[in-house]
Write a protein that holds these residues in place. Structure first.
Motif, PDB file in Angstrom:
ATOM      1  N   LEU A  41      40.034  36.793  46.614  1.00  0.00           N
ATOM      2  CA  LEU A  41      41.039  35.462  46.869  1.00  0.00           C
ATOM      3  C   LEU A  41      40.937  34.836  45.583  1.00  0.00           C
ATOM      4  N   ASN A  42      42.703  34.468  46.022  1.00  0.00           N
ATOM      5  CA  ASN A  42      42.618  32.889  44.527  1.00  0.00           C
ATOM      6  C   ASN A  42      42.141  32.970  44.289  1.00  0.00           C
ATOM      7  N   GLY A  43      41.701  32.899  42.613  1.00  0.00           N
ATOM      8  CA  GLY A  43      40.570  32.949  41.322  1.00  0.00           C
ATOM      9  C   GLY A  43      39.951  33.692  41.717  1.00  0.00           C
ATOM     10  N   GLN A 183      48.899  62.498  39.415  1.00  0.00           N
ATOM     11  CA  GLN A 183      49.364  63.582  38.599  1.00  0.00           C
ATOM     12  C   GLN A 183      49.371  63.119  37.079  1.00  0.00           C
ATOM     13  N   TYR A 184      49.254  61.618  36.415  1.00  0.00           N
ATOM     14  CA  TYR A 184      49.113  61.623  35.203  1.00  0.00           C
ATOM     15  C   TYR A 184      48.451  60.811  34.693  1.00  0.00           C
ATOM     16  N   GLY A 185      47.406  60.537  36.139  1.00  0.00           N
ATOM     17  CA  GLY A 185      46.110  59.442  35.034  1.00  0.00           C
ATOM     18  C   GLY A 185      45.105  58.649  36.080  1.00  0.00           C
ATOM     19  N   THR A 186      45.588  57.289  35.173  1.00  0.00           N
ATOM     20  CA  THR A 186      44.384  56.136  36.262  1.00  0.00           C
ATOM     21  C   THR A 186      45.063  55.376  36.796  1.00  0.00           C
ATOM     22  N   LEU A 187      45.505  54.611  37.622  1.00  0.00           N
ATOM     23  CA  LEU A 187      45.899  53.525  38.326  1.00  0.00           C
ATOM     24  C   LEU A 187      45.109  52.171  38.640  1.00  0.00           C
ATOM     25  N   LEU A 188      44.479  51.282  38.312  1.00  0.00           N
ATOM     26  CA  LEU A 188      44.676  50.244  38.700  1.00  0.00           C
ATOM     27  C   LEU A 188      45.171  49.052  38.877  1.00  0.00           C
ATOM     28  N   PHE A 189      45.157  48.193  39.960  1.00  0.00           N
ATOM     29  CA  PHE A 189      46.120  47.028  40.233  1.00  0.00           C
ATOM     30  C   PHE A 189      45.386  46.350  41.389  1.00  0.00           C
ATOM     31  N   SER A 190      45.660  45.291  40.964  1.00  0.00           N
ATOM     32  CA  SER A 190      45.053  44.198  41.831  1.00  0.00           C
ATOM     33  C   SER A 190      46.140  43.869  42.371  1.00  0.00           C
ATOM     34  N   SER A 191      46.615  43.237  43.407  1.00  0.00           N
ATOM     35  CA  SER A 191      47.125  42.241  44.747  1.00  0.00           C
ATOM     36  C   SER A 191      46.391  41.620  46.433  1.00  0.00           C
ATOM     37  N   HIS A 192      47.117  40.905  46.684  1.00  0.00           N
ATOM     38  CA  HIS A 192      47.357  39.569  47.398  1.00  0.00           C
ATOM     39  C   HIS A 192      47.666  40.448  48.795  1.00  0.00           C
ATOM     40  N   ILE A 193      48.477  42.134  48.768  1.00  0.00           N
ATOM     41  CA  ILE A 193      48.859  41.963  49.922  1.00  0.00           C
ATOM     42  C   ILE A 193      48.716  42.950  50.044  1.00  0.00           C
ATOM     43  N   LEU A 194      47.537  43.373  51.465  1.00  0.00           N
ATOM     44  CA  LEU A 194      47.086  44.072  51.940  1.00  0.00           C
ATOM     45  C   LEU A 194      47.976  45.883  52.132  1.00  0.00           C
ATOM     46  N   GLU A 195      49.278  45.483  52.425  1.00  0.00           N
ATOM     47  CA  GLU A 195      50.151  46.883  52.789  1.00  0.00           C
ATOM     48  C   GLU A 195      50.200  47.653  51.442  1.00  0.00           C
ATOM     49  N   GLY A 224      42.791  45.469  58.474  1.00  0.00           N
ATOM     50  CA  GLY A 224      42.071  44.624  59.431  1.00  0.00           C
ATOM     51  C   GLY A 224      40.505  44.564  59.154  1.00  0.00           C
ATOM     52  N   ASN A 225      39.559  45.647  58.256  1.00  0.00           N
ATOM     53  CA  ASN A 225      38.910  45.560  57.856  1.00  0.00           C
ATOM     54  C   ASN A 225      38.397  45.003  55.798  1.00  0.00           C
ATOM     55  N   ILE A 226      39.679  45.007  55.818  1.00  0.00           N
ATOM     56  CA  ILE A 226      39.515  44.401  54.211  1.00  0.00           C
ATOM     57  C   ILE A 226      40.096  42.860  54.383  1.00  0.00           C
ATOM     58  N   ARG A 227      40.500  42.733  55.187  1.00  0.00           N
ATOM     59  CA  ARG A 227      41.004  40.734  55.653  1.00  0.00           C
ATOM     60  C   ARG A 227      39.301  40.246  56.448  1.00  0.00           C
ATOM     61  N   GLU A 228      39.027  41.378  57.129  1.00  0.00           N
ATOM     62  CA  GLU A 228      37.909  40.836  58.067  1.00  0.00           C
ATOM     63  C   GLU A 228      36.786  40.032  56.651  1.00  0.00           C
ATOM     64  N   VAL A 229      36.045  40.862  55.349  1.00  0.00           N
ATOM     65  CA  VAL A 229      36.370  40.336  54.436  1.00  0.00           C
ATOM     66  C   VAL A 229      36.045  39.540  53.481  1.00  0.00           C
ATOM     67  N   LEU A 230      37.962  39.395  53.480  1.00  0.00           N
ATOM     68  CA  LEU A 230      38.164  38.634  52.321  1.00  0.00           C
ATOM     69  C   LEU A 230      37.858  37.001  53.617  1.00  0.00           C
ATOM     70  N   THR A 231      38.352  37.072  54.565  1.00  0.00           N
ATOM     71  CA  THR A 231      38.269  36.155  55.740  1.00  0.00           C
ATOM     72  C   THR A 231      36.801  35.462  55.724  1.00  0.00           C
ATOM     73  N   ASP A 232      35.488  36.644  55.673  1.00  0.00           N
ATOM     74  CA  ASP A 232      34.482  35.867  55.344  1.00  0.00           C
ATOM     75  C   ASP A 232      34.458  34.787  54.179  1.00  0.00           C
ATOM     76  N   ASP A 233      34.578  35.722  53.279  1.00  0.00           N
ATOM     77  CA  ASP A 233      34.088  35.084  51.378  1.00  0.00           C
ATOM     78  C   ASP A 233      34.612  34.030  52.125  1.00  0.00           C
ATOM     79  N   GLU A 234      36.302  33.223  52.248  1.00  0.00           N
ATOM     80  CA  GLU A 234      36.668  32.219  52.477  1.00  0.00           C
ATOM     81  C   GLU A 234      36.042  30.943  53.608  1.00  0.00           C
ATOM     82  N   ASN A 235      35.251  31.944  54.040  1.00  0.00           N
ATOM     83  CA  ASN A 235      35.007  30.720  54.866  1.00  0.00           C
ATOM     84  C   ASN A 235      33.146  30.204  54.459  1.00  0.00           C
TER      85      ASN A 235
END
Length: 236
Positions: A41-43, A183-195, A224-235
């Motif tokens: 979530l934000n923050g 194929q080149y290395g490791t990528l770590l990215f942050s996002s709030h976009i589930l897609e 759905g799985n990820i949204r459920e976890v984030l929604t539970d945390d927000e509530n």
């Protein structure tokens, strides 16, 4: 995913003021050649974590840290030359053109000037390569930094909200690049976009309450799985 551990952080705490930690007891292992999405979530501290790895935040403590099997600090020169970071917002080097910026980065990392023709074409950036960065739109500025990142092919690539500001074509091309980066290395990215998380990640880490609370892999990586976890945390 390669079974080799590339980056290991044990009990990282980060603060802007000492009595208000943003991250606490944050532990992370990244394997060689995997794509990992970080969501929260934000923050929650996603950008704070990336800034810490960039060596920009002095207020942190680590029990232990290993890079490619050896102890290190975020400001070690060898580590800095092995990672590249695209921030959600970046207005540095504004009086460079894209080509000047690319040449500067390549020289800083001690690598030959890369061929970016396919990346420029894929991002539809042909008309902007010789424009000052300060004159680019938000989306085209993001493309300039992304082209540099994927051309450099560092062992560790960190992207903070990489989709923000991109048009549809740029987003689709970015997903292709992200999905194939292992194929080149490791990528770590942050996002709030589930897609973006679901289409590109081998693993998804959920950041909440200062640490990684949940990990999704394989078929578990579904909106759905990820949204459920984030929604539970927000509530809570």
């Amino acid at each position: 995913m390669d079974s080799k551990t590339l980056l290991s952080l044990n009990n990282l705490s980060v603060w802007y003021t000492a009595d208000h930690p943003v991250l606490s007891d944050f532990s992370l292992n990244l394997g060689a050649n995997e794509v990992v999405g970080l969501i929260g979530l934000n923050g929650a501290g996603k950008t704070t974590f990336i800034k810490t790895v960039a060596g920009l935040l002095p207020g942190y403590h680590l029990d232990s840290a290993a890079w490619d099997g050896h102890s290190f600090s975020f400001r070690d020169k060898a580590f800095k030359r092995s990672r590249y970071i695209v921030f959600a917002e970046d207005r540095s080097f504004q009086y460079f053109t894209f080509r000047e910026y690319l040449a500067y980065v390549a020289a800083s990392y001690g690598v030959p000037l890369p061929d970016v023709s396919e990346l420029v074409k894929g991002f539809h950036f042909e008309d902007y390569t010789d424009v000052l960065l300060k004159e680019l739109s938000t989306g085209n500025l993001k493309k300039a930094y992304l082209i540099t990142a994927f051309a450099l092919r560092p062992k560790l690539l960190l992207l903070d909200e990489p989709v923000n500001g991109l048009d549809f074509q740029g987003t689709e091309f970015l997903y292709q690049l992200m999905g194939g980066y292992k194929q080149y290395g490791t990528l770590l990215f942050s996002s709030h976009i589930l897609e973006s998380i679901c289409l590109t990640s081998d693993r998804v880490l959920v950041l909440e309450h200062g640490g990684i609370s949940r990990t999704f892999t394989g078929a578990e990586i579904a909106a759905g799985n990820i949204r459920e976890v984030l929604t539970d945390d927000e509530n809570r």
